[in-house]
Write a protein that holds these residues in place. Structure first.
Motif, PDB file in Angstrom:
ATOM      1  N   VAL A 188       0.616  -3.234  -5.085  1.00 42.81           N
ATOM      2  CA  VAL A 188       1.740  -2.414  -4.618  1.00 42.81           C
ATOM      3  C   VAL A 188       1.254  -1.407  -3.581  1.00 42.81           C
ATOM      4  CG1 VAL A 188       3.370  -0.626  -5.322  1.00 42.81           C
ATOM      5  CG2 VAL A 188       3.140  -2.711  -6.684  1.00 42.81           C
ATOM      6  N   LEU A 189       0.105  -0.781  -3.840  1.00 39.62           N
ATOM      7  CA  LEU A 189      -0.444   0.212  -2.896  1.00 39.62           C
ATOM      8  C   LEU A 189      -0.698  -0.427  -1.531  1.00 39.62           C
ATOM      9  CD1 LEU A 189      -3.105   2.886  -3.654  1.00 39.62           C
ATOM     10  CD2 LEU A 189      -3.329   1.482  -1.624  1.00 39.62           C
ATOM     11  N   ALA A 237      -0.947   5.166  10.664  1.00 37.86           N
ATOM     12  CA  ALA A 237      -0.138   4.838  11.847  1.00 37.86           C
ATOM     13  C   ALA A 237      -0.117   6.008  12.827  1.00 37.86           C
ATOM     14  CB  ALA A 237       1.288   4.475  11.424  1.00 37.86           C
ATOM     15  N   ALA A 265       0.704   4.488  -6.976  1.00 39.49           N
ATOM     16  CA  ALA A 265       0.370   3.481  -5.954  1.00 39.49           C
ATOM     17  C   ALA A 265       1.355   3.547  -4.789  1.00 39.49           C
ATOM     18  CB  ALA A 265       0.375   2.092  -6.576  1.00 39.49           C
ATOM     19  N   GLY A 312      -0.343   4.547   4.713  1.00 40.63           N
ATOM     20  CA  GLY A 312       0.306   3.800   5.808  1.00 40.63           C
ATOM     21  C   GLY A 312       0.820   4.713   6.893  1.00 40.63           C
ATOM     22  N   ALA A 345       8.602   5.411  15.211  1.00 42.48           N
ATOM     23  CA  ALA A 345       8.135   6.633  15.881  1.00 42.48           C
ATOM     24  C   ALA A 345       8.669   6.784  17.306  1.00 42.48           C
ATOM     25  CB  ALA A 345       6.609   6.684  15.870  1.00 42.48           C
ATOM     26  N   PRO A 346       8.563   5.750  18.187  1.00 41.00           N
ATOM     27  CA  PRO A 346       9.063   5.954  19.547  1.00 41.00           C
ATOM     28  C   PRO A 346      10.547   6.316  19.593  1.00 41.00           C
ATOM     29  CG  PRO A 346       7.696   3.988  19.442  1.00 41.00           C
ATOM     30  CD  PRO A 346       7.938   4.429  18.030  1.00 41.00           C
ATOM     31  N   ALA A 373       5.399   7.804  24.013  1.00 44.48           N
ATOM     32  CA  ALA A 373       6.605   8.575  23.697  1.00 44.48           C
ATOM     33  C   ALA A 373       6.255  10.039  23.450  1.00 44.48           C
ATOM     34  CB  ALA A 373       7.297   7.978  22.480  1.00 44.48           C
ATOM     35  N   ARG A 405      -5.258  -4.858 -15.351  1.00 47.59           N
ATOM     36  CA  ARG A 405      -4.038  -4.043 -15.355  1.00 47.59           C
ATOM     37  C   ARG A 405      -3.906  -3.205 -14.076  1.00 47.59           C
ATOM     38  NH1 ARG A 405      -4.785   1.149 -19.162  1.00 47.59           N
ATOM     39  NH2 ARG A 405      -6.932   1.641 -18.643  1.00 47.59           N
ATOM     40  N   TRP A 406      -5.001  -3.063 -13.310  1.00 43.35           N
ATOM     41  CA  TRP A 406      -4.919  -2.307 -12.057  1.00 43.35           C
ATOM     42  C   TRP A 406      -4.570  -3.187 -10.863  1.00 43.35           C
ATOM     43  CZ3 TRP A 406      -4.411   2.572 -12.721  1.00 43.35           C
ATOM     44  CH2 TRP A 406      -5.025   3.195 -13.814  1.00 43.35           C
ATOM     45  N   ALA A 430       4.565   0.917   5.256  1.00 47.78           N
ATOM     46  CA  ALA A 430       4.739   2.266   5.817  1.00 47.78           C
ATOM     47  C   ALA A 430       4.102   2.354   7.199  1.00 47.78           C
ATOM     48  CB  ALA A 430       4.130   3.306   4.885  1.00 47.78           C
ATOM     49  N   HIS A 431       2.957   1.710   7.374  1.00 47.02           N
ATOM     50  CA  HIS A 431       2.264   1.706   8.666  1.00 47.02           C
ATOM     51  C   HIS A 431       3.144   1.060   9.744  1.00 47.02           C
ATOM     52  CE1 HIS A 431      -1.566   1.703  11.020  1.00 47.02           C
ATOM     53  NE2 HIS A 431      -0.971   0.686  11.642  1.00 47.02           N
ATOM     54  N   VAL A 470       2.724  -1.306   0.132  1.00 47.99           N
ATOM     55  CA  VAL A 470       3.453  -0.109   0.596  1.00 47.99           C
ATOM     56  C   VAL A 470       2.738   0.512   1.795  1.00 47.99           C
ATOM     57  CG1 VAL A 470       4.129   2.247  -0.031  1.00 47.99           C
ATOM     58  CG2 VAL A 470       4.520   0.379  -1.637  1.00 47.99           C
ATOM     59  N   ALA A 471       1.401   0.538   1.765  1.00 45.90           N
ATOM     60  CA  ALA A 471       0.650   1.104   2.900  1.00 45.90           C
ATOM     61  C   ALA A 471       0.927   0.309   4.171  1.00 45.90           C
ATOM     62  CB  ALA A 471      -0.843   1.109   2.584  1.00 45.90           C
ATOM     63  N   GLY A 481       0.131   4.705  -1.231  1.00 44.67           N
ATOM     64  CA  GLY A 481       0.273   3.681  -0.182  1.00 44.67           C
ATOM     65  C   GLY A 481       1.097   4.182   0.981  1.00 44.67           C
ATOM     66  N   ALA A 482       2.199   4.874   0.685  1.00 44.50           N
ATOM     67  CA  ALA A 482       3.047   5.409   1.755  1.00 44.50           C
ATOM     68  C   ALA A 482       2.278   6.432   2.584  1.00 44.50           C
ATOM     69  CB  ALA A 482       4.298   6.046   1.151  1.00 44.50           C
ATOM     70  N   TYR A 512       2.108   2.768 -11.126  1.00 37.36           N
ATOM     71  CA  TYR A 512       2.851   2.176 -10.009  1.00 37.36           C
ATOM     72  C   TYR A 512       3.416   3.257  -9.080  1.00 37.36           C
ATOM     73  CZ  TYR A 512       2.589  -2.692 -11.414  1.00 37.36           C
ATOM     74  OH  TYR A 512       2.125  -3.950 -11.676  1.00 37.36           O
ATOM     75  N   ARG A 562       1.689   2.879 -17.324  1.00 36.13           N
ATOM     76  CA  ARG A 562       1.840   1.804 -16.332  1.00 36.13           C
ATOM     77  C   ARG A 562       2.823   2.224 -15.228  1.00 36.13           C
ATOM     78  NH1 ARG A 562       0.122  -3.128 -16.179  1.00 36.13           N
ATOM     79  NH2 ARG A 562       1.320  -4.812 -15.201  1.00 36.13           N
ATOM     80  N   ALA A 583       6.391   3.113  10.364  1.00 38.77           N
ATOM     81  CA  ALA A 583       6.158   4.348  11.125  1.00 38.77           C
ATOM     82  C   ALA A 583       5.962   4.040  12.604  1.00 38.77           C
ATOM     83  CB  ALA A 583       4.936   5.081  10.572  1.00 38.77           C
ATOM     84  N   LEU A 584       5.182   2.989  12.894  1.00 43.44           N
ATOM     85  CA  LEU A 584       4.949   2.620  14.302  1.00 43.44           C
ATOM     86  C   LEU A 584       6.235   2.153  14.965  1.00 43.44           C
ATOM     87  CD1 LEU A 584       1.561   0.692  14.264  1.00 43.44           C
ATOM     88  CD2 LEU A 584       2.050   2.882  15.329  1.00 43.44           C
ATOM     89  N   GLY A 627      -1.952  -5.010 -10.357  1.00 46.26           N
ATOM     90  CA  GLY A 627      -0.544  -4.818  -9.964  1.00 46.26           C
ATOM     91  C   GLY A 627      -0.367  -3.571  -9.104  1.00 46.26           C
ATOM     92  N   PRO A 628      -0.767  -2.391  -9.617  1.00 41.65           N
ATOM     93  CA  PRO A 628      -0.657  -1.171  -8.798  1.00 41.65           C
ATOM     94  C   PRO A 628      -1.424  -1.259  -7.484  1.00 41.65           C
ATOM     95  CG  PRO A 628      -1.017  -0.595 -11.093  1.00 41.65           C
ATOM     96  CD  PRO A 628      -1.169  -2.081 -11.007  1.00 41.65           C
TER      97      PRO A 628
END
Lengths: 199, 181
Positions: free
Chosen positions: B10-11, A22, A10, A18, B26-27, A65, B3-4, B18-19, B14-15, A14-15, A7, A3, B22-23, B6-7
């Motif tokens: 989170v994915l 971007a 994931a 993302g 970045a500048p 930029a 059970r998937w 992070a997106h 986090v995506a 995900g990072a 995580y 488990r 980053a935006l 949850g992950p």
């Protein structure tokens, strides 16, 4: 244990998604099309009139930029970029082109050649642009080629450029250009004349 | 299957985070790197550069125009008691004085064809004053552009630029703070 690993995977995935999405959407990944952006398109010449302003979205901000640092807001200057000829083929230093146009709806204009890294190509030809002063009033034309043509008044050198694009700068734009760009601007034409070892 | 969930949640979270991060970052990161690069290439803090004509060999900023004279000055108004006094000398053709904050916004531009321009740049949060512009961020870049499409005009623009000024001052005094260039 399984488990925890799920995580962790994931979070890492995900990072990566993302961050990658971007950078891709903002045009910051290597090989990204420099002109595949903008909210204005006049005959294939693309621009984003939000450049330099607070209204610029995060994607435009990041792209500017990287590809157009210190660009002016539209009240002072607008920038159009194009990387294909009139038939939609990518511009290449292996080919020769005729760039032609007329008067522009601005106080001063220029067309400059840049390589895929948004830099002037590494040559010493001192021929990387044409501007309103050299073109004069009325119709004008210039030849884009890797070597200087024998009988051309205006030459833009593409030597060492590889795949390239052209940026049209329009300083002190007429109000009509900002309000109705498609109606106010007749952008330069890019006609491919030949391709080969020396274009 | 459950059970998937949850992950998977989170994915997606986090995506998205992070997106957006980053935006957002970045500048600033790109600008900070650009400012460091400009500093490394001699663009001083609180002083206009004496520029070289833009060529493939001298270019330092993406998509610079070989038809324009660019003089750059980096500024730092982190001390709220300071201001930057800016002067652009006269030039008969097109010229402009433009201000860029740390987020790439061109927050002010003054056109000055045929005339000299003097203005003060104030720290973020300052009250508006006549003859002054308030910077949205403490750090940024001031840029003079002059139309100079050939070597002769560029040499003339360089001469005109000798009276350009970009100087950090105390707001209640004229003398520059210690250490300011």
């Amino acid at each position: 244990m399984q488990r925890v690993l799920a995580y962790l995977a994931a979070i890492v995935t995900g990072a990566a998604i993302g961050l990658g999405s971007a950078l891709w959407l903002a045009g910051l990944l290597p090989g990204t099309n420099n002109v595949a952006f903008g909210n204005v398109d006049v005959d294939g010449w693309r621009s984003d009139f939000a450049i330099g302003s607070e209204a610029a979205d995060p994607y435009t901000r990041a792209r500017v930029a990287h590809h157009g640092l210190l660009a002016l807001a539209k009240s002072e200057a607008v920038y159009f970029t194009r990387n294909t000829d009139d038939d939609g083929r990518s511009l290449s230093s292996a080919c020769t082109y005729r760039l032609s146009g007329g008067a522009m709806p601005a106080g001063w204009w220029s067309v400059t050649l840049y390589d895929q890294a948004s830099m002037l190509p590494a040559n010493t030809d001192n021929a990387l642009s044409i501007d309103a002063g050299r073109a004069g009033s009325g119709a004008w034309e210039a030849i884009i080629a890797a070597a200087a043509p024998a009988d051309t008044k205006h030459w833009i050198s593409s030597r060492n450029a590889g795949a390239f694009d052209l940026t049209l700068r329009l300083y002190m734009p007429d109000p009509a250009l900002l309000s109705e760009p498609e109606a106010a601007l007749v952008p330069p034409r890019i006609e491919r004349l030949s391709c080969g070892e020396h274009g | 299957m459950k059970r998937w969930l949850g992950p998977l949640g989170v994915l997606i979270f986090v995506a998205a985070a992070a997106h957006v991060a980053a935006l957002h970052l970045a500048p600033g990161v790109i600008i900070a790197r650009a400012l460091d690069m400009l500093a490394a290439r001699g663009v001083a803090l609180h002083r206009f550069t004496t520029p070289e004509r833009v060529t493939p060999q001298t270019q330092s900023v993406v998509r610079s125009s070989p038809d324009l004279y660019y003089a750059l000055c980096r500024y730092d108004l982190s001390n709220p008691g300071t201001q930057v006094s800016v002067r652009m000398g006269s030039w008969p053709d097109y010229q402009s004085l433009s201000f860029f904050d740390a987020r790439t916004d061109n927050f002010a531009t003054i056109r000055g064809s045929g005339r000299a321009v003097a203005v003060r740049l104030l720290p973020p949060g300052s009250a508006a004053e006549e003859g002054a512009i308030v910077s949205p961020t403490a750090k940024g870049v001031i840029l003079i552009r002059r139309l100079a499409p050939d070597a002769e005009r560029f040499a003339a623009a360089t001469t005109a630029g000798k009276v350009d000024r970009c100087r950090l001052e105390w707001r209640d005094r004229i003398a520059a703070p210690a250490g300011a260039a």
